[in-house]
Enzyme design. Structure first.
Site, mmCIF file in Angstrom:
data_model
loop_
_atom_site.group_PDB
_atom_site.id
_atom_site.type_symbol
_atom_site.label_atom_id
_atom_site.label_comp_id
_atom_site.label_asym_id
_atom_site.label_seq_id
_atom_site.Cartn_x
_atom_site.Cartn_y
_atom_site.Cartn_z
ATOM 1 N N SER A 330 26.670 47.035 62.748
ATOM 2 C CA SER A 330 25.881 48.230 62.177
ATOM 3 C C SER A 330 24.579 47.997 61.648
ATOM 4 O O SER A 330 23.671 48.979 61.211
ATOM 5 C CB SER A 330 26.883 48.353 60.788
ATOM 6 N N ASP A 354 34.700 62.679 57.506
ATOM 7 C CA ASP A 354 35.387 61.356 58.203
ATOM 8 C C ASP A 354 36.978 61.193 57.421
ATOM 9 O O ASP A 354 37.044 60.927 56.327
ATOM 10 C CB ASP A 354 34.472 60.422 57.585
#
Length: 631
Positions: A330, A354
Protein backbone atom coordinates in the site's frame (compact mmCIF):
# COMPACT_ATOMS: atom_id res chain seq x y z
CA UNK A 1 121.50 -61.05 -46.19
CA UNK A 2 120.27 -58.44 -43.62
CA UNK A 3 118.12 -55.37 -44.53
CA UNK A 4 119.95 -52.10 -45.04
CA UNK A 5 119.98 -49.55 -42.20
CA UNK A 6 118.08 -46.28 -43.02
CA UNK A 7 119.64 -43.08 -41.69
CA UNK A 8 117.44 -40.06 -40.58
CA UNK A 9 117.11 -37.19 -43.04
CA UNK A 10 117.53 -34.04 -41.06
CA UNK A 11 116.44 -31.89 -43.98
CA UNK A 12 113.09 -33.73 -44.26
CA UNK A 13 112.44 -33.52 -40.49
CA UNK A 14 113.19 -29.83 -40.54
CA UNK A 15 110.69 -29.27 -43.40
CA UNK A 16 107.96 -31.16 -41.49
CA UNK A 17 108.62 -29.19 -38.30
CA UNK A 18 108.53 -25.89 -40.18
CA UNK A 19 105.26 -26.78 -41.88
CA UNK A 20 103.66 -27.74 -38.57
CA UNK A 21 104.80 -24.48 -36.97
CA UNK A 22 103.39 -22.50 -39.86
CA UNK A 23 100.04 -24.34 -39.65
CA UNK A 24 99.87 -23.81 -35.89
CA UNK A 25 100.79 -20.17 -36.29
CA UNK A 26 98.10 -19.83 -38.95
CA UNK A 27 95.49 -21.41 -36.71
CA UNK A 28 96.50 -19.14 -33.84
CA UNK A 29 96.34 -16.14 -36.14
CA UNK A 30 92.92 -17.13 -37.39
CA UNK A 31 91.70 -17.62 -33.83
CA UNK A 32 93.09 -14.23 -32.89
CA UNK A 33 91.44 -12.60 -35.89
CA UNK A 34 88.17 -14.33 -34.96
CA UNK A 35 88.48 -13.04 -31.43
CA UNK A 36 89.15 -9.52 -32.70
CA UNK A 37 86.12 -9.75 -34.98
CA UNK A 38 83.95 -10.98 -32.12
CA UNK A 39 85.22 -8.21 -29.85
CA UNK A 40 84.44 -5.71 -32.60
CA UNK A 41 80.92 -7.07 -32.95
CA UNK A 42 80.34 -7.02 -29.21
CA UNK A 43 81.90 -3.63 -28.50
CA UNK A 44 81.14 -1.74 -31.69
CA UNK A 45 78.40 -3.31 -33.79
CA UNK A 46 76.18 -4.47 -30.86
CA UNK A 47 77.37 -1.93 -28.35
CA UNK A 48 73.89 -0.42 -27.82
CA UNK A 49 72.24 -3.82 -27.49
CA UNK A 50 74.52 -5.18 -24.80
CA UNK A 51 74.77 -1.87 -23.00
CA UNK A 52 70.99 -1.84 -22.74
CA UNK A 53 70.95 -5.42 -21.49
CA UNK A 54 73.52 -4.66 -18.86
CA UNK A 55 71.63 -1.58 -17.77
CA UNK A 56 68.40 -3.59 -17.58
CA UNK A 57 70.09 -6.05 -15.26
CA UNK A 58 71.36 -3.21 -13.11
CA UNK A 59 68.70 -0.51 -13.48
CA UNK A 60 65.01 -1.22 -13.09
CA UNK A 61 61.86 0.86 -13.39
CA UNK A 62 59.39 0.43 -10.55
CA UNK A 63 55.78 1.58 -10.46
CA UNK A 64 54.82 3.63 -7.42
CA UNK A 65 51.15 3.06 -6.52
CA UNK A 66 49.27 6.25 -5.62
CA UNK A 67 47.55 6.67 -2.26
CA UNK A 68 43.85 5.93 -2.72
CA UNK A 69 41.48 8.85 -2.21
CA UNK A 70 39.84 9.08 1.21
CA UNK A 71 36.08 8.88 1.81
CA UNK A 72 34.27 11.06 4.35
CA UNK A 73 30.67 11.60 5.40
CA UNK A 74 29.01 15.00 4.90
CA UNK A 75 30.50 16.33 8.15
CA UNK A 76 34.06 15.16 7.57
CA UNK A 77 33.85 11.91 9.55
CA UNK A 78 36.33 9.47 8.01
CA UNK A 79 34.70 6.41 6.43
CA UNK A 80 37.63 4.98 4.43
CA UNK A 81 41.31 5.63 5.10
CA UNK A 82 44.74 4.26 4.16
CA UNK A 83 46.91 2.58 6.77
CA UNK A 84 50.55 1.55 6.54
CA UNK A 85 50.96 -2.21 6.13
CA UNK A 86 54.12 -4.29 5.85
CA UNK A 87 53.89 -6.71 2.95
CA UNK A 88 55.93 -9.38 1.18
CA UNK A 89 56.58 -8.98 -2.54
CA UNK A 90 57.73 -11.89 -4.73
CA UNK A 91 59.61 -11.46 -8.03
CA UNK A 92 59.96 -14.76 -9.88
CA UNK A 93 62.80 -13.51 -12.10
CA UNK A 94 64.97 -12.86 -9.07
CA UNK A 95 64.83 -16.36 -7.62
CA UNK A 96 67.83 -17.51 -9.66
CA UNK A 97 68.41 -20.35 -12.11
CA UNK A 98 69.65 -22.76 -9.47
CA UNK A 99 66.63 -22.35 -7.19
CA UNK A 100 63.06 -23.59 -7.67
CA UNK A 101 60.63 -20.76 -6.86
CA UNK A 102 58.12 -23.19 -5.36
CA UNK A 103 60.77 -24.32 -2.91
CA UNK A 104 61.22 -20.68 -1.92
CA UNK A 105 57.52 -20.43 -1.09
CA UNK A 106 57.73 -23.68 0.86
CA UNK A 107 60.58 -22.21 2.87
CA UNK A 108 58.62 -19.01 3.51
CA UNK A 109 55.66 -21.00 4.86
CA UNK A 110 58.04 -22.92 7.09
CA UNK A 111 59.79 -19.78 8.38
CA UNK A 112 56.56 -17.93 9.16
CA UNK A 113 54.74 -21.05 10.35
CA UNK A 114 51.79 -20.62 8.01
CA UNK A 115 49.02 -22.99 6.90
CA UNK A 116 48.84 -25.07 3.68
CA UNK A 117 45.91 -22.87 2.57
CA UNK A 118 48.13 -19.79 2.76
CA UNK A 119 50.81 -21.63 0.78
CA UNK A 120 48.27 -22.22 -2.00
CA UNK A 121 47.28 -18.57 -1.89
CA UNK A 122 50.92 -17.48 -2.26
CA UNK A 123 51.40 -19.62 -5.37
CA UNK A 124 48.18 -18.38 -6.94
CA UNK A 125 49.21 -14.76 -6.41
CA UNK A 126 52.75 -15.38 -7.66
CA UNK A 127 51.41 -16.82 -10.92
CA UNK A 128 49.07 -13.92 -11.69
CA UNK A 129 49.75 -12.27 -15.04
CA UNK A 130 52.22 -9.41 -14.78
CA UNK A 131 55.09 -7.72 -16.57
CA UNK A 132 58.68 -9.09 -16.26
CA UNK A 133 60.42 -8.15 -13.01
CA UNK A 134 57.16 -6.75 -11.62
CA UNK A 135 56.79 -8.03 -8.04
CA UNK A 136 53.60 -9.76 -6.94
CA UNK A 137 52.03 -9.03 -3.57
CA UNK A 138 51.79 -12.39 -1.81
CA UNK A 139 51.22 -11.40 1.82
CA UNK A 140 50.05 -8.26 3.62
CA UNK A 141 49.62 -7.20 7.21
CA UNK A 142 52.81 -8.72 8.59
CA UNK A 143 53.06 -8.77 12.37
CA UNK A 144 56.21 -7.64 14.15
CA UNK A 145 57.08 -11.25 14.89
CA UNK A 146 56.68 -12.22 11.23
CA UNK A 147 58.82 -9.30 10.15
CA UNK A 148 61.58 -10.38 12.52
CA UNK A 149 61.45 -14.00 11.34
CA UNK A 150 61.59 -12.89 7.72
CA UNK A 151 64.54 -10.55 8.33
CA UNK A 152 66.56 -13.33 9.96
CA UNK A 153 65.85 -15.79 7.15
CA UNK A 154 65.75 -13.48 4.15
CA UNK A 155 69.02 -14.92 2.77
CA UNK A 156 67.18 -18.22 2.35
CA UNK A 157 64.33 -16.58 0.44
CA UNK A 158 65.65 -15.16 -2.86
CA UNK A 159 63.13 -13.10 -4.81
CA UNK A 160 61.11 -12.13 -1.73
CA UNK A 161 61.35 -8.64 -0.23
CA UNK A 162 59.53 -6.73 2.43
CA UNK A 163 57.69 -3.63 1.26
CA UNK A 164 55.64 -0.89 2.91
CA UNK A 165 52.23 -0.23 1.36
CA UNK A 166 49.07 1.66 2.10
CA UNK A 167 46.17 -0.67 2.80
CA UNK A 168 42.52 0.36 2.98
CA UNK A 169 40.81 0.47 6.37
CA UNK A 170 37.21 1.26 7.31
CA UNK A 171 37.11 2.84 10.78
CA UNK A 172 33.30 2.67 10.98
CA UNK A 173 33.33 -1.09 10.55
CA UNK A 174 30.04 -2.62 9.47
CA UNK A 175 28.00 0.60 9.65
CA UNK A 176 28.59 1.72 6.03
CA UNK A 177 29.52 -1.56 4.38
CA UNK A 178 26.73 -1.56 1.79
CA UNK A 179 27.17 2.10 0.84
CA UNK A 180 30.92 2.74 0.99
CA UNK A 181 31.70 -0.85 0.01
CA UNK A 182 35.23 -2.20 0.20
CA UNK A 183 38.37 -2.86 -1.86
CA UNK A 184 39.99 -6.24 -2.37
CA UNK A 185 42.93 -7.81 -4.15
CA UNK A 186 42.91 -7.65 -7.93
CA UNK A 187 42.08 -11.15 -9.17
CA UNK A 188 43.27 -12.83 -12.35
CA UNK A 189 40.09 -12.03 -14.29
CA UNK A 190 40.25 -8.35 -13.37
CA UNK A 191 43.95 -8.26 -14.21
CA UNK A 192 43.21 -9.25 -17.81
CA UNK A 193 40.89 -6.27 -18.26
CA UNK A 194 42.83 -3.56 -16.41
CA UNK A 195 45.30 -1.13 -17.95
CA UNK A 196 48.72 -2.44 -16.80
CA UNK A 197 50.17 1.07 -16.76
CA UNK A 198 47.27 2.66 -14.88
CA UNK A 199 47.32 -0.12 -12.28
CA UNK A 200 51.10 -0.55 -12.18
CA UNK A 201 52.15 -1.48 -8.65
CA UNK A 202 48.52 -1.39 -7.48
CA UNK A 203 47.22 -4.56 -5.89
CA UNK A 204 43.73 -3.50 -4.80
CA UNK A 205 40.57 -2.43 -6.59
CA UNK A 206 37.09 -1.35 -5.50
CA UNK A 207 34.80 -4.34 -5.27
CA UNK A 208 31.48 -2.89 -4.11
CA UNK A 209 29.73 0.36 -3.22
CA UNK A 210 31.30 3.79 -3.63
CA UNK A 211 34.73 2.14 -3.76
CA UNK A 212 33.69 0.42 -6.97
CA UNK A 213 31.47 3.08 -8.52
CA UNK A 214 34.10 5.82 -8.20
CA UNK A 215 37.14 3.56 -8.73
CA UNK A 216 38.59 5.82 -11.42
CA UNK A 217 38.42 8.93 -9.25
CA UNK A 218 39.70 7.22 -6.10
CA UNK A 219 42.58 5.41 -7.81
CA UNK A 220 44.88 8.34 -8.60
CA UNK A 221 47.86 8.31 -11.01
CA UNK A 222 50.77 5.90 -10.74
CA UNK A 223 54.31 7.20 -10.17
CA UNK A 224 57.62 5.81 -11.47
CA UNK A 225 61.14 5.46 -10.09
CA UNK A 226 64.35 4.12 -11.58
CA UNK A 227 66.55 2.19 -9.16
CA UNK A 228 69.96 0.56 -9.32
CA UNK A 229 70.10 -2.97 -7.96
CA UNK A 230 72.74 -5.56 -7.21
CA UNK A 231 72.81 -9.14 -8.52
CA UNK A 232 70.31 -10.22 -5.87
CA UNK A 233 67.89 -7.49 -6.85
CA UNK A 234 68.36 -5.41 -3.72
CA UNK A 235 68.01 -1.68 -4.34
CA UNK A 236 71.34 0.18 -4.07
CA UNK A 237 70.15 3.68 -4.92
CA UNK A 238 67.28 5.60 -6.54
CA UNK A 239 68.28 7.21 -9.83
CA UNK A 240 65.09 9.15 -10.62
CA UNK A 241 61.58 9.43 -9.26
CA UNK A 242 58.22 10.75 -10.44
CA UNK A 243 55.85 11.01 -7.51
CA UNK A 244 52.41 9.38 -7.78
CA UNK A 245 49.32 11.58 -7.61
CA UNK A 246 46.85 10.62 -4.88
CA UNK A 247 43.27 9.76 -5.77
CA UNK A 248 40.52 12.28 -5.24
CA UNK A 249 38.89 12.50 -1.83
CA UNK A 250 35.13 11.98 -1.81
CA UNK A 251 32.70 13.54 0.63
CA UNK A 252 29.46 11.61 0.79
CA UNK A 253 25.99 12.94 1.55
CA UNK A 254 25.62 10.41 4.36
CA UNK A 255 25.36 11.55 7.96
CA UNK A 256 27.07 9.28 10.49
CA UNK A 257 24.78 10.26 13.37
CA UNK A 258 21.62 9.75 11.33
CA UNK A 259 22.95 6.41 10.11
CA UNK A 260 23.49 5.33 13.71
CA UNK A 261 19.99 6.48 14.66
CA UNK A 262 18.48 4.54 11.76
CA UNK A 263 20.34 1.37 12.70
CA UNK A 264 19.26 1.75 16.31
CA UNK A 265 15.64 2.27 15.24
CA UNK A 266 15.74 -0.94 13.21
CA UNK A 267 16.75 -2.69 16.41
CA UNK A 268 18.73 -5.56 14.92
CA UNK A 269 15.86 -6.74 12.74
CA UNK A 270 16.38 -7.70 9.13
CA UNK A 271 15.49 -4.83 6.88
CA UNK A 272 16.45 -1.63 5.13
CA UNK A 273 16.10 2.12 5.60
CA UNK A 274 16.71 4.92 3.10
CA UNK A 275 16.54 8.61 4.07
CA UNK A 276 16.80 11.33 1.39
CA UNK A 277 17.00 15.10 1.69
CA UNK A 278 13.96 16.19 -0.27
CA UNK A 279 15.20 19.31 -2.07
CA UNK A 280 18.68 18.08 -3.02
CA UNK A 281 18.37 14.33 -3.57
CA UNK A 282 21.20 13.76 -1.10
CA UNK A 283 21.02 10.37 0.59
CA UNK A 284 21.37 10.99 4.33
CA UNK A 285 21.25 7.39 5.54
CA UNK A 286 21.19 3.96 3.93
CA UNK A 287 20.88 0.92 6.13
CA UNK A 288 20.87 -2.75 5.21
CA UNK A 289 20.74 -5.12 8.16
CA UNK A 290 22.34 -7.40 9.04
CA UNK A 291 25.72 -6.17 7.85
CA UNK A 292 29.36 -7.27 8.16
CA UNK A 293 32.83 -5.82 8.74
CA UNK A 294 34.36 -4.96 5.32
CA UNK A 295 37.91 -4.87 6.73
CA UNK A 296 38.12 -8.66 6.64
CA UNK A 297 37.79 -8.57 2.83
CA UNK A 298 40.61 -6.09 2.17
CA UNK A 299 43.57 -8.41 2.73
CA UNK A 300 41.63 -11.56 1.89
CA UNK A 301 38.98 -13.23 4.00
CA UNK A 302 39.48 -16.82 5.15
CA UNK A 303 37.48 -19.65 3.62
CA UNK A 304 35.55 -20.42 6.79
CA UNK A 305 34.77 -16.78 7.59
CA UNK A 306 33.49 -16.22 4.07
CA UNK A 307 31.44 -19.40 4.12
CA UNK A 308 29.81 -18.29 7.38
CA UNK A 309 28.76 -14.99 5.78
CA UNK A 310 27.71 -16.55 2.47
CA UNK A 311 25.65 -19.32 4.00
CA UNK A 312 24.03 -17.31 6.79
CA UNK A 313 20.24 -17.51 6.66
CA UNK A 314 20.14 -13.77 7.43
CA UNK A 315 22.14 -12.94 4.26
CA UNK A 316 24.44 -10.20 5.65
CA UNK A 317 26.22 -9.95 2.27
CA UNK A 318 22.96 -8.95 0.56
CA UNK A 319 22.39 -5.24 -0.06
CA UNK A 320 18.71 -4.90 0.80
CA UNK A 321 18.20 -1.19 0.09
CA UNK A 322 19.51 -1.40 -3.51
CA UNK A 323 19.05 -5.02 -4.50
CA UNK A 324 16.22 -6.26 -2.30
CA UNK A 325 13.02 -6.72 -4.31
CA UNK A 326 9.73 -6.52 -2.41
CA UNK A 327 6.09 -6.05 -3.38
CA UNK A 328 5.51 -2.45 -2.29
CA UNK A 329 2.00 -3.03 -1.02
CA UNK A 330 0.00 0.00 0.00
CA UNK A 331 2.94 2.44 0.12
CA UNK A 332 2.35 3.12 -3.59
CA UNK A 333 -1.25 4.23 -3.08
CA UNK A 334 -0.47 7.98 -2.96
CA UNK A 335 1.36 7.67 -6.29
CA UNK A 336 -1.59 5.66 -7.55
CA UNK A 337 -3.99 8.50 -6.66
CA UNK A 338 -1.93 11.04 -8.66
CA UNK A 339 -1.77 8.58 -11.57
CA UNK A 340 -5.51 7.87 -11.45
CA UNK A 341 -6.39 11.57 -11.38
CA UNK A 342 -4.04 12.43 -14.23
CA UNK A 343 -5.39 9.54 -16.32
CA UNK A 344 -8.90 10.91 -15.92
CA UNK A 345 -10.30 7.62 -14.61
CA UNK A 346 -11.08 9.23 -11.24
CA UNK A 347 -11.63 12.85 -10.27
CA UNK A 348 -11.25 14.94 -7.12
CA UNK A 349 -14.81 14.04 -6.05
CA UNK A 350 -14.70 10.31 -6.77
CA UNK A 351 -16.25 8.05 -4.13
CA UNK A 352 -16.38 4.28 -4.02
CA UNK A 353 -18.67 2.13 -1.88
CA UNK A 354 -16.72 -0.53 0.00
CA UNK A 355 -18.63 -3.61 1.23
CA UNK A 356 -15.34 -5.20 2.23
CA UNK A 357 -14.40 -6.59 -1.19
CA UNK A 358 -14.30 -5.93 -4.92
CA UNK A 359 -15.51 -8.17 -7.74
CA UNK A 360 -14.88 -8.08 -11.46
CA UNK A 361 -17.91 -8.37 -13.71
CA UNK A 362 -18.92 -11.95 -14.43
CA UNK A 363 -16.59 -13.26 -11.74
CA UNK A 364 -17.27 -14.83 -8.36
CA UNK A 365 -13.77 -14.13 -7.03
CA UNK A 366 -13.68 -11.55 -4.25
CA UNK A 367 -10.69 -9.26 -3.88
CA UNK A 368 -10.81 -8.55 -0.15
CA UNK A 369 -10.23 -5.26 1.60
CA UNK A 370 -8.01 -5.67 4.66
CA UNK A 371 -11.05 -4.53 6.65
CA UNK A 372 -13.41 -7.34 5.75
CA UNK A 373 -16.41 -5.47 7.17
CA UNK A 374 -15.92 -2.64 4.68
CA UNK A 375 -15.59 1.13 5.14
CA UNK A 376 -18.78 2.19 3.34
CA UNK A 377 -18.50 5.24 1.09
CA UNK A 378 -14.83 6.18 0.63
CA UNK A 379 -13.39 9.30 -1.04
CA UNK A 380 -9.77 9.94 -2.03
CA UNK A 381 -8.50 11.23 1.31
CA UNK A 382 -10.26 8.52 3.29
CA UNK A 383 -9.00 5.87 0.86
CA UNK A 384 -5.46 6.85 1.83
CA UNK A 385 -6.11 7.40 5.54
CA UNK A 386 -7.75 3.98 5.82
CA UNK A 387 -5.59 2.37 3.12
CA UNK A 388 -8.84 1.13 1.63
CA UNK A 389 -8.05 -1.65 -0.85
CA UNK A 390 -11.47 -1.64 -2.49
CA UNK A 391 -11.05 1.95 -3.69
CA UNK A 392 -7.75 1.05 -5.38
CA UNK A 393 -9.09 -2.20 -6.83
CA UNK A 394 -11.83 -0.18 -8.50
CA UNK A 395 -9.42 2.55 -9.68
CA UNK A 396 -6.89 0.08 -11.10
CA UNK A 397 -9.62 -1.79 -12.96
CA UNK A 398 -10.88 1.48 -14.48
CA UNK A 399 -7.36 2.56 -15.50
CA UNK A 400 -6.20 -0.73 -16.95
CA UNK A 401 -2.68 -2.07 -16.85
CA UNK A 402 -1.30 0.08 -19.66
CA UNK A 403 -2.27 3.36 -18.02
CA UNK A 404 -1.04 2.09 -14.66
CA UNK A 405 2.31 1.16 -16.19
CA UNK A 406 2.62 4.48 -18.00
CA UNK A 407 1.90 6.74 -15.03
CA UNK A 408 3.52 4.72 -12.24
CA UNK A 409 6.74 4.35 -14.21
CA UNK A 410 7.17 8.12 -13.95
CA UNK A 411 7.74 7.67 -10.21
CA UNK A 412 10.81 5.52 -10.87
CA UNK A 413 9.22 2.09 -10.48
CA UNK A 414 10.78 -0.49 -12.75
CA UNK A 415 14.04 1.44 -13.26
CA UNK A 416 17.25 2.35 -11.47
CA UNK A 417 16.74 5.67 -9.74
CA UNK A 418 20.08 6.28 -8.01
CA UNK A 419 22.84 8.30 -9.62
CA UNK A 420 25.73 6.44 -7.99
CA UNK A 421 24.24 3.57 -5.98
CA UNK A 422 26.37 0.57 -6.93
CA UNK A 423 24.56 -2.65 -7.76
CA UNK A 424 21.06 -1.16 -7.76
CA UNK A 425 18.46 -3.34 -9.44
CA UNK A 426 15.66 -1.96 -11.59
CA UNK A 427 12.79 -3.75 -9.89
CA UNK A 428 9.70 -4.51 -11.96
CA UNK A 429 6.74 -2.43 -13.09
CA UNK A 430 4.91 -5.20 -15.01
CA UNK A 431 3.09 -4.85 -18.31
CA UNK A 432 1.33 -7.23 -20.72
CA UNK A 433 4.40 -7.15 -22.99
CA UNK A 434 6.66 -8.12 -20.08
CA UNK A 435 4.41 -11.03 -19.12
CA UNK A 436 4.29 -12.29 -22.69
CA UNK A 437 8.10 -12.24 -22.88
CA UNK A 438 8.55 -13.78 -19.45
CA UNK A 439 5.81 -16.40 -19.28
CA UNK A 440 4.39 -16.55 -22.83
CA UNK A 441 1.00 -15.75 -21.34
CA UNK A 442 -1.61 -13.02 -21.75
CA UNK A 443 -2.39 -10.49 -19.04
CA UNK A 444 -5.50 -11.10 -16.93
CA UNK A 445 -7.83 -8.42 -15.47
CA UNK A 446 -7.34 -9.80 -11.95
CA UNK A 447 -3.63 -9.06 -12.22
CA UNK A 448 -4.43 -5.41 -12.91
CA UNK A 449 -6.63 -5.32 -9.80
CA UNK A 450 -3.82 -6.63 -7.62
CA UNK A 451 -1.37 -4.19 -9.20
CA UNK A 452 -3.55 -1.37 -7.84
CA UNK A 453 -2.51 -2.24 -4.26
CA UNK A 454 1.15 -2.97 -5.05
CA UNK A 455 0.82 -6.74 -5.09
CA UNK A 456 1.17 -9.36 -7.81
CA UNK A 457 4.17 -9.12 -10.11
CA UNK A 458 5.28 -5.64 -9.02
CA UNK A 459 8.70 -5.56 -7.34
CA UNK A 460 10.41 -2.51 -5.86
CA UNK A 461 13.54 -1.68 -3.91
CA UNK A 462 13.63 0.46 -0.74
CA UNK A 463 15.51 3.20 -2.60
CA UNK A 464 12.74 3.30 -5.22
CA UNK A 465 10.14 3.64 -2.48
CA UNK A 466 12.13 6.47 -0.91
CA UNK A 467 12.49 8.30 -4.22
CA UNK A 468 8.78 7.93 -5.03
CA UNK A 469 8.07 9.49 -1.62
CA UNK A 470 10.43 12.37 -2.44
CA UNK A 471 8.45 12.93 -5.65
CA UNK A 472 5.25 13.13 -3.62
CA UNK A 473 6.90 15.68 -1.30
CA UNK A 474 8.16 17.84 -4.20
CA UNK A 475 5.08 17.61 -6.44
CA UNK A 476 6.96 15.55 -9.01
CA UNK A 477 10.33 17.34 -9.17
CA UNK A 478 12.96 14.77 -10.18
CA UNK A 479 16.42 14.86 -8.62
CA UNK A 480 18.23 11.55 -8.69
CA UNK A 481 19.17 10.34 -5.21
CA UNK A 482 22.95 10.33 -4.89
CA UNK A 483 25.70 9.49 -2.40
CA UNK A 484 28.59 11.70 -3.55
CA UNK A 485 28.39 15.29 -2.30
CA UNK A 486 31.74 16.34 -3.76
CA UNK A 487 34.47 14.47 -5.65
CA UNK A 488 37.81 16.19 -5.42
CA UNK A 489 35.94 19.33 -4.36
CA UNK A 490 33.50 19.24 -7.31
CA UNK A 491 29.82 18.33 -7.24
CA UNK A 492 28.74 15.32 -9.33
CA UNK A 493 26.61 15.99 -12.40
CA UNK A 494 23.70 13.82 -13.49
CA UNK A 495 24.47 12.91 -17.13
CA UNK A 496 20.92 11.71 -17.79
CA UNK A 497 18.42 13.70 -15.70
CA UNK A 498 14.87 12.45 -15.39
CA UNK A 499 11.97 14.66 -16.53
CA UNK A 500 9.70 16.09 -13.83
CA UNK A 501 6.23 14.57 -13.46
CA UNK A 502 3.80 17.00 -15.05
CA UNK A 503 0.10 16.94 -14.09
CA UNK A 504 -2.77 18.96 -15.50
CA UNK A 505 -4.00 20.14 -12.09
CA UNK A 506 -1.79 20.95 -9.05
CA UNK A 507 -4.64 19.86 -6.79
CA UNK A 508 -3.87 16.26 -7.76
CA UNK A 509 -0.71 16.51 -5.67
CA UNK A 510 -2.44 18.47 -2.94
CA UNK A 511 -5.24 15.96 -2.28
CA UNK A 512 -2.84 12.99 -2.30
CA UNK A 513 -0.53 14.75 0.16
CA UNK A 514 -3.46 15.65 2.40
CA UNK A 515 -4.43 11.98 2.39
CA UNK A 516 -0.90 11.07 3.50
CA UNK A 517 -1.22 13.57 6.38
CA UNK A 518 -4.51 11.97 7.33
CA UNK A 519 -2.70 8.62 7.59
CA UNK A 520 -0.59 10.12 10.40
CA UNK A 521 -2.95 12.59 12.04
CA UNK A 522 -6.51 11.85 10.86
CA UNK A 523 -9.12 10.40 13.18
CA UNK A 524 -9.17 7.18 11.13
CA UNK A 525 -5.55 7.18 10.02
CA UNK A 526 -3.83 3.80 10.11
CA UNK A 527 -0.66 5.29 11.66
CA UNK A 528 -2.26 8.03 13.77
CA UNK A 529 -0.59 6.70 16.94
CA UNK A 530 2.84 7.34 15.48
CA UNK A 531 1.86 10.63 13.87
CA UNK A 532 0.21 12.12 16.93
CA UNK A 533 3.27 11.33 19.05
CA UNK A 534 5.52 13.39 16.76
CA UNK A 535 6.61 16.98 17.48
CA UNK A 536 5.78 17.93 13.89
CA UNK A 537 3.22 17.01 11.26
CA UNK A 538 4.16 14.01 9.13
CA UNK A 539 2.85 12.67 5.86
CA UNK A 540 3.17 8.94 5.37
CA UNK A 541 1.78 5.69 4.13
CA UNK A 542 1.99 2.20 5.58
CA UNK A 543 2.16 -0.99 3.60
CA UNK A 544 2.18 -4.75 4.04
CA UNK A 545 3.81 -6.97 1.44
CA UNK A 546 2.81 -10.61 1.22
CA UNK A 547 5.59 -13.20 1.27
CA UNK A 548 3.26 -16.21 1.06
CA UNK A 549 -0.06 -15.89 -0.74
CA UNK A 550 -3.22 -16.71 1.20
CA UNK A 551 -5.84 -18.85 -0.63
CA UNK A 552 -9.27 -17.42 -1.37
CA UNK A 553 -11.55 -17.58 1.65
CA UNK A 554 -8.73 -17.99 4.18
CA UNK A 555 -7.34 -15.40 6.58
CA UNK A 556 -3.77 -14.53 7.42
CA UNK A 557 -2.74 -16.47 10.53
CA UNK A 558 0.73 -15.61 11.77
CA UNK A 559 0.82 -18.54 14.17
CA UNK A 560 0.57 -21.01 11.29
CA UNK A 561 3.40 -19.42 9.32
CA UNK A 562 7.13 -19.79 9.64
CA UNK A 563 8.58 -16.46 10.84
CA UNK A 564 10.31 -15.93 7.49
CA UNK A 565 7.06 -16.44 5.58
CA UNK A 566 5.23 -13.68 7.40
CA UNK A 567 4.42 -10.40 5.66
CA UNK A 568 6.99 -7.64 5.27
CA UNK A 569 6.26 -4.35 7.03
CA UNK A 570 6.70 -1.21 4.92
CA UNK A 571 6.39 2.49 5.61
CA UNK A 572 7.20 5.71 3.75
CA UNK A 573 7.01 9.23 5.13
CA UNK A 574 8.22 12.80 4.73
CA UNK A 575 8.31 15.72 7.15
CA UNK A 576 7.55 18.42 8.02
CA UNK A 577 4.34 17.93 6.07
CA UNK A 578 3.96 21.54 4.86
CA UNK A 579 7.66 22.16 4.28
CA UNK A 580 9.21 18.78 3.46
CA UNK A 581 12.89 18.40 4.30
CA UNK A 582 13.47 14.65 4.56
CA UNK A 583 11.80 11.53 3.17
CA UNK A 584 12.21 8.04 4.58
CA UNK A 585 11.42 4.52 3.40
CA UNK A 586 11.47 1.61 5.86
CA UNK A 587 11.25 -2.10 5.14
CA UNK A 588 11.26 -4.62 7.99
CA UNK A 589 11.45 -8.18 6.70
CA UNK A 590 8.64 -10.33 8.10
CA UNK A 591 7.61 -7.46 10.37
CA UNK A 592 3.96 -7.97 9.33
CA UNK A 593 2.36 -4.59 10.17
CA UNK A 594 3.65 -1.48 8.44
CA UNK A 595 1.73 0.98 10.63
CA UNK A 596 2.58 -0.76 13.88
CA UNK A 597 6.15 -1.95 13.24
CA UNK A 598 7.68 0.19 10.48
CA UNK A 599 6.13 3.61 11.20
CA UNK A 600 7.89 4.06 14.59
CA UNK A 601 11.18 3.28 12.84
CA UNK A 602 10.51 6.01 10.26
CA UNK A 603 9.56 8.48 12.99
CA UNK A 604 12.79 7.75 14.88
CA UNK A 605 14.80 8.60 11.77
CA UNK A 606 12.82 11.78 11.18
CA UNK A 607 13.25 12.77 14.83
CA UNK A 608 17.02 12.31 14.59
CA UNK A 609 17.17 14.76 11.69
CA UNK A 610 14.50 17.33 12.64
CA UNK A 611 14.82 17.62 16.43
CA UNK A 612 17.57 19.21 18.49
CA UNK A 613 19.14 17.73 21.62
CA UNK A 614 16.18 19.02 23.68
CA UNK A 615 13.62 17.22 21.52
CA UNK A 616 12.37 20.44 19.91
CA UNK A 617 12.05 20.96 16.15
CA UNK A 618 15.11 22.79 14.87
CA UNK A 619 14.45 26.37 13.87
CA UNK A 620 15.33 25.80 10.20
CA UNK A 621 12.81 22.97 9.89
CA UNK A 622 9.78 24.63 11.42
CA UNK A 623 6.76 24.98 9.17
CA UNK A 624 4.33 26.49 11.67
CA UNK A 625 2.57 23.23 12.50
CA UNK A 626 4.94 21.60 14.96
CA UNK A 627 4.00 21.25 18.60
CA UNK A 628 4.98 24.19 20.75
CA UNK A 629 4.72 26.60 17.81
CA UNK A 630 1.18 26.25 16.53
CA UNK A 631 -1.49 23.71 17.27
Amino acid sequence: MSDPIHLNSYQRDARIARSRVLVSAGLVLLAFIGLLVQLYILQVVNFDVYTTRAENNRIHTRALPPPRGLIYDRNGVLLAENRVSFSLMFTLERVGKNKNWREVLDKLVEVLQLSPEERETFERRALQSRRPFEPALIMSGLTEEQRALFAINQHLLPGIEEDVQFVRHYPQGEHFTHTVGYVGRINSEELKKLDPVLYGGTNFIGKTGIERFYEEQLLGQVGVEEVETNARGRVLRVLSRTEPIAGKDIYLTLDTKLQAAAEQALGGRRGAIVAIQVNTGEILAMVSQPSFDPNQFVLGIGFKAYADLRDSIDAPLFNRFARGLYPPGSVIKPMGIVSGLESGKINLNTKVFDPGYFQLKNSTHKFRNWNRYGDGWVDIRLSLARSNDTFFYEMANEMGVKLLHKHMSQFGFGQRVGLDVDGETAGLMPSPEWKQRRFKQVWFPGETVMLGIGQGYMQTTPIQMAQATVLMATNGKWIRPHLAKTIGGEKPIDPDPMPDIEVSNPKFWEIAREGMEDVMHGARGTARGTGNSAMYRMAGKSGTAQVKSIPQGERYNRDKLNERLRDHALFVAYAPAKKPEIAVAVMVENGEAGARVASPVAKAVLDAWLLDENGVVKEEYRDGTEKGVHQ
